[in-house]
Write a protein that holds these residues in place. Structure first.
Motif, short mmCIF file in Angstrom:
data_model
loop_
_atom_site.label_atom_id
_atom_site.label_comp_id
_atom_site.label_asym_id
_atom_site.label_seq_id
_atom_site.Cartn_x
_atom_site.Cartn_y
_atom_site.Cartn_z
N LEU A 192 -4.83 21.13 1.53
CA LEU A 192 -4.68 21.03 2.98
C LEU A 192 -3.85 19.80 3.35
O LEU A 192 -2.96 19.87 4.20
N LEU A 198 -2.79 20.23 9.07
CA LEU A 198 -4.01 19.86 9.79
C LEU A 198 -3.65 19.40 11.21
O LEU A 198 -2.76 18.56 11.38
N ARG A 216 -8.25 23.03 11.98
CA ARG A 216 -9.22 21.95 11.82
C ARG A 216 -9.76 21.85 10.41
O ARG A 216 -10.42 20.87 10.05
N GLY A 217 -9.53 22.88 9.60
CA GLY A 217 -10.03 22.80 8.22
C GLY A 217 -9.57 23.98 7.40
O GLY A 217 -9.22 25.03 7.94
#
Ligand code: BTN
Length: 249
Positions: A192, A198, A216-217
């Motif tokens: 990520l 992100l 967000r993730g």
């Protein structure tokens, strides 16, 4: 971890060679089947991987995760991240990871990964991670260009042979494969971070309605999590994510 390289000339598909070794009981975790070219190289969703001899790097890695619950997305991240790192080591800039299997340069496809398993046994998962990198191509067939933009390391202005790319890739692959076995959650976090996505506005396609929001993730447990303007968050499991597209630059 140490990888064992198994060399082939022109083959049908390095992933077929890896599966044949598994079926014959000759495969070890971390075996890397490399070929000079492929006559039946395959890409994701039944596509063909353009595999002219000497022009690309074609390899498949045997991943055996004895009694470890390893989700199939982890090998895919292992491959994509290792290739990005290896190509950056070679001086290639402007690379972008695009979930689930693309490595892009300037929006054009430079490399792809394909994770397959056969006779999947959750107690003893075995995956074949296929990796293709466009290295020395000066041009691509029109039918391929009609599908999407493609590029090669040479077209990006860097002279390297498939063998030199392999030399850069093996240590990166060994390190990421070790992490995939020991700490797949950290691998997902690194993936990520390396994507740089992100906080960006994204669209998640899951074959149904999909969703849009701020990323967000991206984790093995929760999947892809986006935040809507209301502040509410929604997650889609990685296995259901067909495409993740960035909407904001
Ligand atoms: C994709 O982006 O569609 C995945 C492409 C994967 C291609 C590689 S080349 C080596 C290995 N052997 C194959 O037949 N396919 C993978």
């Amino acid at each position: 971890m140490e990888l064992r390289v198994v060399r082939h000339g022109l083959v049908d598909s390095t992933s077929e060679r890896a599966f044949a070794a598994v079926a014959a009981g000759e495969a070890r975790h971390g075996d890397v089947h490399v070929a000079s070219g492929q006559t039946a190289g395959r890409g994701r969703r039944g596509t063909t991987w353009h595999s002219v001899e000497g022009e690309g790097l074609y390899l498949s890695v045997v991943i055996r995760a004895d009694r470890v619950a390893l989700p199939p997305e982890a090998p895919s991240m292992t491959g994509a991240l290792a290739v990005k790192e290896a190509l950056e080591d070679l001086g290639v800039r402007g690379l972008e990871l695009k979930w689930p299997n693309d490595l892009l340069a300037g929006g054009a496809k430079l490399s792809g990964v394909l994770v397959e398993s056969r006779g999947y046994d959750p107690e003893r998962p075995c995956f074949v991670l296929g990796i293709g990198v466009n290295v020395a191509q000066r041009e691509f067939p029109a039918e391929l260009r009609a599908e999407r933009e493609v590029t090669s390391i040479r077209l990006l202005g860097i002279e390297a042979s498939p063998e030199q790319v392999l030399g850069r890739l093996l240590p990166r692959l060994g390190a990421r494969l070790g992490q995939c076995g020991s700490d797949p959650r950290a691998l997902a976090a690194d993936y990520l971070a390396a994507s740089g996505w992100l906080g960006r506005q994204v669209r998640v396609d899951d074959g149904e309605g999909g969703l849009e929001g701020e990323l967000r993730g991206l984790t093995l447990d929760a999947g892809v999590t986006v935040e809507h303007p209301s502040g509410e968050r929604t997650s889609i499991a990685l296995g259901h994510v067909r495409a993740l597209t960035r909407l904001s630059p």
